[in-house]
Motif scaffolding. Structure first.
Motif, short mmCIF file in Angstrom:
data_model
loop_
_atom_site.label_atom_id
_atom_site.label_comp_id
_atom_site.label_asym_id
_atom_site.label_seq_id
_atom_site.Cartn_x
_atom_site.Cartn_y
_atom_site.Cartn_z
N ARG A 144 -1.65 -32.64 -27.00
CA ARG A 144 -0.67 -32.53 -25.91
C ARG A 144 0.68 -32.16 -26.50
O ARG A 144 1.11 -32.73 -27.49
N GLY A 145 1.34 -31.21 -25.85
CA GLY A 145 2.67 -30.81 -26.29
C GLY A 145 3.67 -31.93 -26.07
O GLY A 145 3.48 -32.81 -25.22
N LEU A 190 -4.72 -24.91 -22.53
CA LEU A 190 -5.58 -23.98 -23.25
C LEU A 190 -6.86 -24.72 -23.63
O LEU A 190 -6.82 -25.69 -24.39
N GLN A 191 -7.98 -24.27 -23.12
CA GLN A 191 -9.25 -24.88 -23.46
C GLN A 191 -9.67 -24.41 -24.85
O GLN A 191 -9.59 -23.23 -25.18
N GLY A 192 -10.13 -25.35 -25.67
CA GLY A 192 -10.60 -25.04 -27.00
C GLY A 192 -12.10 -24.84 -27.04
O GLY A 192 -12.75 -24.71 -26.00
N ILE A 193 -12.67 -24.88 -28.25
CA ILE A 193 -14.11 -24.63 -28.40
C ILE A 193 -14.86 -25.88 -28.85
O ILE A 193 -16.06 -25.81 -29.13
N LEU A 195 -11.26 -16.46 -28.64
CA LEU A 195 -11.89 -17.54 -29.40
C LEU A 195 -12.99 -18.20 -28.57
O LEU A 195 -14.08 -18.48 -29.08
N ARG A 196 -12.73 -18.42 -27.29
CA ARG A 196 -13.76 -19.03 -26.43
C ARG A 196 -14.97 -18.11 -26.29
O ARG A 196 -16.11 -18.59 -26.23
N GLY A 226 -10.36 -27.99 -31.15
CA GLY A 226 -10.59 -29.20 -30.38
C GLY A 226 -10.95 -28.85 -28.94
O GLY A 226 -11.33 -27.72 -28.61
N HIS A 227 -10.79 -29.84 -28.06
CA HIS A 227 -11.20 -29.66 -26.67
C HIS A 227 -10.15 -28.92 -25.84
O HIS A 227 -10.49 -28.05 -25.03
N VAL A 228 -8.87 -29.30 -26.04
CA VAL A 228 -7.84 -28.73 -25.16
C VAL A 228 -6.46 -28.92 -25.78
O VAL A 228 -6.23 -29.88 -26.52
N PHE A 229 -5.58 -27.98 -25.48
CA PHE A 229 -4.16 -28.12 -25.78
C PHE A 229 -3.42 -28.11 -24.44
O PHE A 229 -3.46 -27.12 -23.71
N VAL A 230 -2.75 -29.22 -24.13
CA VAL A 230 -2.02 -29.37 -22.87
C VAL A 230 -0.53 -29.20 -23.17
O VAL A 230 0.04 -30.00 -23.92
#
Length: 260
Positions: free
Chosen positions: A135-136, A124-127, A81-82, A109-113
Protein backbone atom coordinates in the motif's frame (compact mmCIF):
# COMPACT_ATOMS: atom_id res chain seq x y z
CA UNK A 1 36.34 -25.90 -24.42
CA UNK A 2 38.08 -24.36 -21.41
CA UNK A 3 38.51 -20.98 -19.83
CA UNK A 4 41.78 -19.19 -19.35
CA UNK A 5 42.03 -20.59 -15.83
CA UNK A 6 41.52 -24.12 -17.09
CA UNK A 7 37.93 -24.68 -15.97
CA UNK A 8 35.64 -26.45 -18.42
CA UNK A 9 32.92 -24.19 -19.76
CA UNK A 10 29.40 -25.22 -18.94
CA UNK A 11 26.30 -24.79 -21.09
CA UNK A 12 25.09 -21.27 -21.69
CA UNK A 13 22.94 -19.82 -18.91
CA UNK A 14 19.90 -17.88 -20.10
CA UNK A 15 19.39 -14.78 -17.95
CA UNK A 16 16.25 -12.73 -18.56
CA UNK A 17 15.95 -9.06 -17.62
CA UNK A 18 12.33 -7.87 -17.33
CA UNK A 19 11.44 -4.39 -18.62
CA UNK A 20 14.91 -2.80 -18.59
CA UNK A 21 13.53 0.39 -20.17
CA UNK A 22 10.96 1.07 -17.45
CA UNK A 23 12.45 -0.74 -14.44
CA UNK A 24 16.08 0.24 -14.10
CA UNK A 25 16.57 2.80 -11.34
CA UNK A 26 19.44 3.29 -8.87
CA UNK A 27 21.72 1.07 -10.94
CA UNK A 28 19.55 -2.06 -10.91
CA UNK A 29 20.91 -3.11 -14.33
CA UNK A 30 24.14 -3.75 -12.40
CA UNK A 31 22.53 -6.87 -10.95
CA UNK A 32 22.29 -8.47 -14.38
CA UNK A 33 25.81 -7.38 -15.27
CA UNK A 34 27.14 -8.88 -12.02
CA UNK A 35 25.42 -12.19 -12.72
CA UNK A 36 26.82 -12.25 -16.23
CA UNK A 37 30.38 -11.51 -15.16
CA UNK A 38 30.45 -13.90 -12.20
CA UNK A 39 29.02 -16.70 -14.32
CA UNK A 40 31.65 -16.08 -16.99
CA UNK A 41 34.44 -15.97 -14.41
CA UNK A 42 33.16 -19.30 -13.09
CA UNK A 43 33.43 -20.82 -16.57
CA UNK A 44 29.91 -20.50 -17.98
CA UNK A 45 28.70 -18.92 -21.17
CA UNK A 46 25.82 -16.48 -20.70
CA UNK A 47 22.99 -15.53 -23.00
CA UNK A 48 21.37 -12.26 -21.92
CA UNK A 49 17.71 -11.82 -22.84
CA UNK A 50 15.41 -8.83 -22.41
CA UNK A 51 11.63 -8.63 -22.26
CA UNK A 52 9.89 -5.35 -22.99
CA UNK A 53 6.20 -4.42 -23.15
CA UNK A 54 4.51 -6.20 -26.05
CA UNK A 55 7.39 -8.60 -26.62
CA UNK A 56 7.41 -12.39 -26.67
CA UNK A 57 8.55 -14.12 -23.49
CA UNK A 58 11.30 -16.69 -24.22
CA UNK A 59 10.34 -20.34 -24.02
CA UNK A 60 12.84 -21.17 -21.30
CA UNK A 61 15.21 -19.31 -19.01
CA UNK A 62 17.49 -20.11 -16.09
CA UNK A 63 17.32 -16.86 -14.11
CA UNK A 64 14.98 -13.84 -14.12
CA UNK A 65 15.87 -10.34 -12.91
CA UNK A 66 13.59 -7.33 -12.46
CA UNK A 67 14.53 -3.84 -11.31
CA UNK A 68 12.83 -0.95 -9.61
CA UNK A 69 11.10 1.98 -11.24
CA UNK A 70 8.89 4.96 -10.62
CA UNK A 71 5.14 4.52 -10.19
CA UNK A 72 4.65 5.45 -13.84
CA UNK A 73 6.89 2.56 -14.83
CA UNK A 74 4.86 0.14 -12.74
CA UNK A 75 1.63 1.37 -14.30
CA UNK A 76 3.14 0.89 -17.77
CA UNK A 77 4.38 -2.68 -17.26
CA UNK A 78 1.61 -4.10 -15.05
CA UNK A 79 -0.79 -5.19 -17.84
CA UNK A 80 2.00 -6.87 -19.82
CA UNK A 81 3.35 -8.55 -16.69
CA UNK A 82 -0.10 -9.98 -15.94
CA UNK A 83 -0.34 -11.31 -19.50
CA UNK A 84 2.80 -13.33 -18.84
CA UNK A 85 1.96 -14.13 -15.23
CA UNK A 86 1.13 -17.79 -15.88
CA UNK A 87 4.50 -18.38 -17.56
CA UNK A 88 6.38 -16.66 -14.73
CA UNK A 89 4.46 -18.64 -12.11
CA UNK A 90 5.27 -21.86 -13.97
CA UNK A 91 8.96 -20.97 -13.93
CA UNK A 92 8.83 -20.10 -10.22
CA UNK A 93 7.21 -23.46 -9.45
CA UNK A 94 9.98 -25.14 -11.46
CA UNK A 95 12.51 -23.44 -9.14
CA UNK A 96 13.88 -20.98 -11.68
CA UNK A 97 15.69 -18.39 -9.52
CA UNK A 98 14.41 -14.83 -9.68
CA UNK A 99 15.49 -11.52 -8.14
CA UNK A 100 12.90 -8.77 -8.05
CA UNK A 101 13.80 -5.28 -6.81
CA UNK A 102 11.42 -2.64 -5.39
CA UNK A 103 8.66 -1.99 -7.96
CA UNK A 104 9.12 -5.44 -9.51
CA UNK A 105 8.97 -6.95 -6.02
CA UNK A 106 5.65 -5.19 -5.42
CA UNK A 107 4.14 -6.47 -8.68
CA UNK A 108 5.27 -10.02 -7.96
CA UNK A 109 2.90 -9.81 -4.99
CA UNK A 110 -0.89 -9.67 -5.04
CA UNK A 111 -1.58 -5.95 -5.35
CA UNK A 112 -0.18 -2.44 -5.06
CA UNK A 113 -2.76 0.00 -3.66
CA UNK A 114 -1.85 3.67 -4.23
CA UNK A 115 -1.82 6.06 -1.29
CA UNK A 116 -5.02 7.90 -0.38
CA UNK A 117 -3.52 11.19 -1.55
CA UNK A 118 -3.09 9.72 -5.04
CA UNK A 119 -6.80 10.13 -5.74
CA UNK A 120 -7.97 8.47 -8.92
CA UNK A 121 -5.13 5.99 -9.07
CA UNK A 122 -6.37 2.43 -9.46
CA UNK A 123 -4.84 -0.51 -7.57
CA UNK A 124 -2.31 -2.43 -9.64
CA UNK A 125 -2.95 -6.17 -9.56
CA UNK A 126 0.21 -8.26 -9.36
CA UNK A 127 0.95 -11.84 -10.39
CA UNK A 128 0.94 -13.40 -6.89
CA UNK A 129 4.24 -15.27 -7.01
CA UNK A 130 5.04 -13.82 -3.59
CA UNK A 131 2.42 -13.72 -0.81
CA UNK A 132 2.76 -9.98 -0.19
CA UNK A 133 0.70 -6.88 -0.77
CA UNK A 134 1.75 -3.24 -0.86
CA UNK A 135 0.00 0.00 0.00
CA UNK A 136 1.26 3.44 -0.88
CA UNK A 137 2.02 5.87 1.92
CA UNK A 138 3.00 9.46 2.58
CA UNK A 139 5.92 7.99 4.52
CA UNK A 140 9.12 7.39 2.57
CA UNK A 141 11.85 4.95 3.63
CA UNK A 142 15.25 6.12 2.38
CA UNK A 143 18.83 5.16 3.14
CA UNK A 144 21.44 2.43 3.34
CA UNK A 145 20.22 -0.71 5.02
CA UNK A 146 21.82 -3.84 6.44
CA UNK A 147 19.60 -6.90 6.53
CA UNK A 148 20.48 -9.96 8.62
CA UNK A 149 19.52 -13.13 6.80
CA UNK A 150 19.84 -16.81 7.64
CA UNK A 151 20.94 -17.90 4.16
CA UNK A 152 23.19 -15.07 3.00
CA UNK A 153 24.56 -13.42 6.13
CA UNK A 154 24.39 -9.62 6.17
CA UNK A 155 22.91 -8.21 2.97
CA UNK A 156 23.67 -4.55 2.23
CA UNK A 157 21.74 -2.18 -0.04
CA UNK A 158 19.96 1.14 -0.46
CA UNK A 159 16.20 1.61 -0.12
CA UNK A 160 14.02 4.46 -1.39
CA UNK A 161 10.30 3.67 -1.46
CA UNK A 162 6.94 4.87 -0.19
CA UNK A 163 5.16 1.57 -0.77
CA UNK A 164 4.72 -0.34 2.48
CA UNK A 165 4.67 -4.10 2.02
CA UNK A 166 3.10 -6.63 4.37
CA UNK A 167 3.84 -10.35 4.28
CA UNK A 168 1.07 -12.93 4.08
CA UNK A 169 1.09 -16.30 5.89
CA UNK A 170 2.84 -18.02 2.98
CA UNK A 171 5.62 -15.44 2.79
CA UNK A 172 9.01 -15.69 4.49
CA UNK A 173 10.99 -12.51 5.03
CA UNK A 174 14.37 -12.33 3.32
CA UNK A 175 15.71 -11.08 6.65
CA UNK A 176 15.44 -8.53 9.42
CA UNK A 177 16.68 -4.96 9.46
CA UNK A 178 19.82 -4.51 11.54
CA UNK A 179 19.60 -1.76 14.21
CA UNK A 180 21.40 1.48 13.45
CA UNK A 181 21.88 4.97 14.85
CA UNK A 182 22.09 6.32 18.37
CA UNK A 183 18.69 4.93 19.33
CA UNK A 184 19.18 1.56 17.59
CA UNK A 185 16.40 2.42 15.16
CA UNK A 186 15.19 -0.37 12.90
CA UNK A 187 12.85 1.74 10.75
CA UNK A 188 13.00 0.71 7.13
CA UNK A 189 12.64 -2.54 5.26
CA UNK A 190 9.27 -3.78 4.05
CA UNK A 191 7.13 -1.31 5.96
CA UNK A 192 9.15 0.51 8.63
CA UNK A 193 7.19 -1.21 11.39
CA UNK A 194 7.75 -4.96 11.73
CA UNK A 195 11.51 -5.11 11.13
CA UNK A 196 11.28 -7.38 8.09
CA UNK A 197 12.89 -6.80 4.71
CA UNK A 198 12.06 -8.54 1.46
CA UNK A 199 10.49 -11.91 0.88
CA UNK A 200 11.67 -15.30 -0.38
CA UNK A 201 9.64 -18.19 -1.75
CA UNK A 202 11.28 -21.24 -3.32
CA UNK A 203 14.04 -19.60 -5.40
CA UNK A 204 12.26 -16.23 -5.84
CA UNK A 205 13.61 -13.24 -3.90
CA UNK A 206 11.92 -9.86 -3.62
CA UNK A 207 13.62 -6.94 -1.90
CA UNK A 208 13.64 -3.15 -1.71
CA UNK A 209 17.44 -2.99 -1.84
CA UNK A 210 18.99 -1.11 -4.74
CA UNK A 211 22.62 -0.21 -5.08
CA UNK A 212 22.93 -2.19 -7.36
CA UNK A 213 22.39 -5.00 -4.84
CA UNK A 214 24.48 -7.87 -6.17
CA UNK A 215 27.91 -6.18 -6.60
CA UNK A 216 27.97 -5.63 -2.82
CA UNK A 217 26.50 -9.05 -2.05
CA UNK A 218 28.40 -11.74 -3.99
CA UNK A 219 27.09 -14.50 -1.72
CA UNK A 220 23.58 -13.72 -2.92
CA UNK A 221 24.72 -13.48 -6.55
CA UNK A 222 26.45 -16.85 -6.32
CA UNK A 223 23.36 -18.45 -4.74
CA UNK A 224 21.23 -17.27 -7.67
CA UNK A 225 23.80 -18.54 -10.16
CA UNK A 226 24.06 -21.87 -8.38
CA UNK A 227 20.31 -22.33 -8.69
CA UNK A 228 20.47 -21.27 -12.36
CA UNK A 229 23.18 -23.82 -13.15
CA UNK A 230 21.22 -26.52 -11.34
CA UNK A 231 18.17 -25.63 -13.44
CA UNK A 232 20.16 -25.72 -16.71
CA UNK A 233 22.25 -28.84 -16.07
CA UNK A 234 20.43 -30.76 -13.34
CA UNK A 235 23.72 -30.82 -11.44
CA UNK A 236 25.27 -28.79 -8.63
CA UNK A 237 28.12 -27.58 -10.84
CA UNK A 238 28.49 -23.91 -9.96
CA UNK A 239 31.49 -22.84 -7.91
CA UNK A 240 32.06 -19.22 -6.93
CA UNK A 241 34.87 -17.64 -8.97
CA UNK A 242 38.16 -17.08 -7.21
CA UNK A 243 38.60 -13.33 -7.60
CA UNK A 244 39.80 -10.39 -5.52
CA UNK A 245 36.77 -9.21 -3.49
CA UNK A 246 38.62 -6.43 -1.62
CA UNK A 247 36.70 -3.63 -3.38
CA UNK A 248 33.44 -5.42 -2.58
CA UNK A 249 34.36 -5.67 1.09
CA UNK A 250 35.23 -1.96 1.20
CA UNK A 251 31.94 -0.99 -0.50
CA UNK A 252 30.05 -3.04 2.08
CA UNK A 253 31.99 -1.48 4.95
CA UNK A 254 31.26 2.06 3.77
CA UNK A 255 27.56 1.34 3.20
CA UNK A 256 27.18 -0.27 6.61
CA UNK A 257 28.89 2.69 8.28
CA UNK A 258 26.41 5.16 6.73
CA UNK A 259 23.07 3.52 7.49
CA UNK A 260 20.65 6.44 6.91
Amino acid sequence: MSTENGQARGPALRILQLYPEQMNIYGDWGNTLTLQRRAQWAGFEVELLEHEIGGQMPSDVDLVVGGGGQDSGQVAIAPDLRRHGAQLREWAEADVPMLMICGSYQLFGHVFVPAAQDAGSEPLQGISILDVETRGSAQRLIGNLTVRTEQFGEVVGYENHSGLTSLGPDATALGRVAPFGEEDSTAGGNNGADGTEGAISRNVIGTYLHGALLPKNPVLADWLLGKAVLHRTGEDRYRAPEIDESITREARRVAMSRPR
